[in-house]
Design a protein around this motif. Structure first.
Motif, PDB file in Angstrom:
ATOM      1  N   ARG A  52       0.850  -1.200   0.000  1.00 31.42           N
ATOM      2  CA  ARG A  52       0.000   0.000   0.000  1.00 31.42           C
ATOM      3  C   ARG A  52       0.884   1.247   0.000  1.00 31.42           C
ATOM      4  O   ARG A  52       0.963   1.961   0.980  1.00 31.42           O
ATOM      5  N   ARG A  59       0.807  -4.491   4.477  1.00 33.48           N
ATOM      6  CA  ARG A  59      -0.171  -5.134   5.363  1.00 33.48           C
ATOM      7  C   ARG A  59      -0.122  -6.659   5.258  1.00 33.48           C
ATOM      8  O   ARG A  59      -0.063  -7.202   4.155  1.00 33.48           O
ATOM      9  N   ILE A  61      -2.247 -10.011   6.459  1.00 35.37           N
ATOM     10  CA  ILE A  61      -3.581 -10.365   6.957  1.00 35.37           C
ATOM     11  C   ILE A  61      -3.654 -11.863   7.285  1.00 35.37           C
ATOM     12  O   ILE A  61      -3.291 -12.708   6.463  1.00 35.37           O
ATOM     13  N   MET A  84      -5.323  -7.879  10.789  1.00 32.04           N
ATOM     14  CA  MET A  84      -4.465  -7.237   9.786  1.00 32.04           C
ATOM     15  C   MET A  84      -3.416  -6.376  10.469  1.00 32.04           C
ATOM     16  O   MET A  84      -3.748  -5.485  11.252  1.00 32.04           O
ATOM     17  N   VAL A 115      -8.615  -5.705  13.805  1.00 37.49           N
ATOM     18  CA  VAL A 115      -9.281  -7.009  13.913  1.00 37.49           C
ATOM     19  C   VAL A 115     -10.733  -6.854  13.494  1.00 37.49           C
ATOM     20  O   VAL A 115     -11.371  -5.840  13.814  1.00 37.49           O
ATOM     21  N   MET A 116     -11.231  -7.799  12.728  1.00 34.54           N
ATOM     22  CA  MET A 116     -12.675  -7.846  12.488  1.00 34.54           C
ATOM     23  C   MET A 116     -13.157  -9.279  12.661  1.00 34.54           C
ATOM     24  O   MET A 116     -12.442 -10.235  12.360  1.00 34.54           O
TER      25      MET A 116
HETATM   26  C1  HEC Z   1     -10.354   3.923   3.821  1.00 36.70           C
HETATM   27  C2  HEC Z   1     -10.969   2.609   3.818  1.00 36.70           C
HETATM   28  C3  HEC Z   1     -10.825   1.702   5.029  1.00 36.70           C
HETATM   29  C4  HEC Z   1     -11.066   1.997   6.337  1.00 36.70           C
HETATM   30  C5  HEC Z   1     -11.482   3.318   6.938  1.00 36.70           C
HETATM   31  C6  HEC Z   1     -10.863   0.759   7.058  1.00 36.70           C
HETATM   32  N1  HEC Z   1     -10.496  -0.257   6.216  1.00 36.70           N
HETATM   33 FE1  HEC Z   1     -10.129  -2.180   6.747  1.00 36.70          FE
HETATM   34  N2  HEC Z   1      -9.472  -2.532   4.858  1.00 36.70           N
HETATM   35  C7  HEC Z   1      -9.475  -1.634   3.808  1.00 36.70           C
HETATM   36  C8  HEC Z   1      -8.812  -2.231   2.660  1.00 36.70           C
HETATM   37  C9  HEC Z   1      -8.642  -1.574   1.289  1.00 36.70           C
HETATM   38  C10 HEC Z   1      -8.407  -3.506   3.062  1.00 36.70           C
HETATM   39  C11 HEC Z   1      -7.626  -4.555   2.243  1.00 36.70           C
HETATM   40  C12 HEC Z   1      -6.138  -4.459   2.491  1.00 36.70           C
HETATM   41  C13 HEC Z   1      -5.507  -3.291   1.808  1.00 36.70           C
HETATM   42  O1  HEC Z   1      -5.651  -3.123   0.599  1.00 36.70           O
HETATM   43  O2  HEC Z   1      -4.868  -2.477   2.500  1.00 36.70           O
HETATM   44  C14 HEC Z   1      -8.877  -3.672   4.430  1.00 36.70           C
HETATM   45  C15 HEC Z   1      -8.719  -4.839   5.146  1.00 36.70           C
HETATM   46  C16 HEC Z   1      -9.089  -5.011   6.468  1.00 36.70           C
HETATM   47  C17 HEC Z   1      -8.945  -6.238   7.204  1.00 36.70           C
HETATM   48  C18 HEC Z   1      -8.490  -7.568   6.625  1.00 36.70           C
HETATM   49  C19 HEC Z   1      -9.701  -8.334   6.050  1.00 36.70           C
HETATM   50  C20 HEC Z   1     -10.163  -7.737   4.744  1.00 36.70           C
HETATM   51  O3  HEC Z   1     -11.269  -7.142   4.704  1.00 36.70           O
HETATM   52  O4  HEC Z   1      -9.420  -7.850   3.751  1.00 36.70           O
HETATM   53  C21 HEC Z   1      -9.329  -5.980   8.474  1.00 36.70           C
HETATM   54  C22 HEC Z   1      -9.339  -6.929   9.642  1.00 36.70           C
HETATM   55  C23 HEC Z   1      -9.736  -4.581   8.533  1.00 36.70           C
HETATM   56  N3  HEC Z   1      -9.593  -4.032   7.280  1.00 36.70           N
HETATM   57  C24 HEC Z   1     -10.203  -3.952   9.666  1.00 36.70           C
HETATM   58  C25 HEC Z   1     -10.502  -2.601   9.718  1.00 36.70           C
HETATM   59  C26 HEC Z   1     -10.786  -1.873  10.948  1.00 36.70           C
HETATM   60  C27 HEC Z   1     -10.835  -2.477  12.337  1.00 36.70           C
HETATM   61  C28 HEC Z   1     -11.005  -0.585  10.593  1.00 36.70           C
HETATM   62  C29 HEC Z   1     -11.311   0.601  11.471  1.00 36.70           C
HETATM   63  C30 HEC Z   1     -10.443   0.832  12.614  1.00 36.70           C
HETATM   64  C31 HEC Z   1     -10.844  -0.500   9.145  1.00 36.70           C
HETATM   65  N4  HEC Z   1     -10.554  -1.736   8.655  1.00 36.70           N
HETATM   66  C32 HEC Z   1     -10.990   0.652   8.428  1.00 36.70           C
HETATM   67  C33 HEC Z   1     -10.027  -0.385   3.825  1.00 36.70           C
HETATM   68  C34 HEC Z   1     -10.431   0.298   4.963  1.00 36.70           C
END
Ligand code: HEC
Length: 183
Positions: A52, A59, A61, A84, A115-116
């Motif tokens: 990224r 990242r 995961i 992640m 974490v989710m």
């Molecule tokens: C701006 C958009 C954005 C926000 C805000 C965001 N995410 Fe995500 N998240 C992503 C993206 C895009 C990925 C895939 C990995 C990557 O491309 O960086 C991801 C991946 C993840 C993953 C790994 C599983 C998956 O969906 O691929 C987790 C766990 C996660 N996010 C948790 C969170 C949590 C907890 C928060 C809030 C604190 C959060 N994210 C906020 C965009 C976001």
């Protein structure tokens, strides 16, 4: 009369049998209440070294054993958890990400761990419009402490459009990697 006694006994056994088959009730959790599993680095990998450059991060995961049972057709079962790691990358004097000999970003410090997880009834206090199925979110700092300032509506807002992919980013990329790289 013997029959009613026997019937009552049979019914009692039936009820006892049924209640044993019921799974343990699931604790009802909301955003900010997931724990950071101590052993997640030994979990199956979902995707690693996600580049990224835009966010100046790499990242990694991980997925728990329940999430590993997920499929491209059905998504992920209740009990699934993803962790992640968001790594800050090394920057040059101009603040631009440096690349290693392999052309990839170079990890510096662990900046945050996200974490989710999903389970039956989770996220019950989230307004309907902000629900992402029954996924909930929790953010930790790089040192593993809970990030008390995390704004969980931002997590929900960004993941919400992924409804067709069970709210999981890089869903297709993961299932493709399972086939090609044997993840
Ligand atoms: C701006 C958009 C954005 C926000 C805000 C965001 N995410 Fe995500 N998240 C992503 C993206 C895009 C990925 C895939 C990995 C990557 O491309 O960086 C991801 C991946 C993840 C993953 C790994 C599983 C998956 O969906 O691929 C987790 C766990 C996660 N996010 C948790 C969170 C949590 C907890 C928060 C809030 C604190 C959060 N994210 C906020 C965009 C976001």
């Amino acid at each position: 009369m013997k029959t009613p006694t026997l019937t009552a006994l049979a019914l009692g056994l039936l009820i006892a049998g049924c209640s044993q088959m019921e799974s343990k009730p699931v604790a009802q959790l909301n955003d900010g209440q997931l724990s950071l599993p101590g052993d997640y680095r030994s979990w199956p990998k979902f995707l690693t070294a996600v580049q990224r450059e835009d966010a100046k991060q790499v990242r990694d995961i991980y997925m728990n054993a329940d999430a590993k049972k997920g499929s491209a057709d059905k998504g992920f079962p209740n009990g699934s958890v993803f962790v992640m790691e968001n790594w800050a990358v090394k920057l040059d004097a101009d603040g631009k990400p440096v690349k290693g000999a392999d052309g990839k970003l170079v990890k510096d410090k662990l900046a945050a761990v996200f974490v989710m997880g999903k389970n039956s009834g989770w996220g019950g206090n989230v307004p309907e419009a902000q629900r992402n199925g029954n996924w909930i979110y929790t953010a930790f700092k790089g040192n593993g402490e809970l990030n008390g300032e995390a704004k969980y509506e931002t997590c929900r807002g960004c993941h919400a459009p992924l409804k067709d992919k069970d709210f999981v980013f890089r869903y297709d990329e993961h299932f493709a990697a399972v086939k090609t790289a044997g993840y």
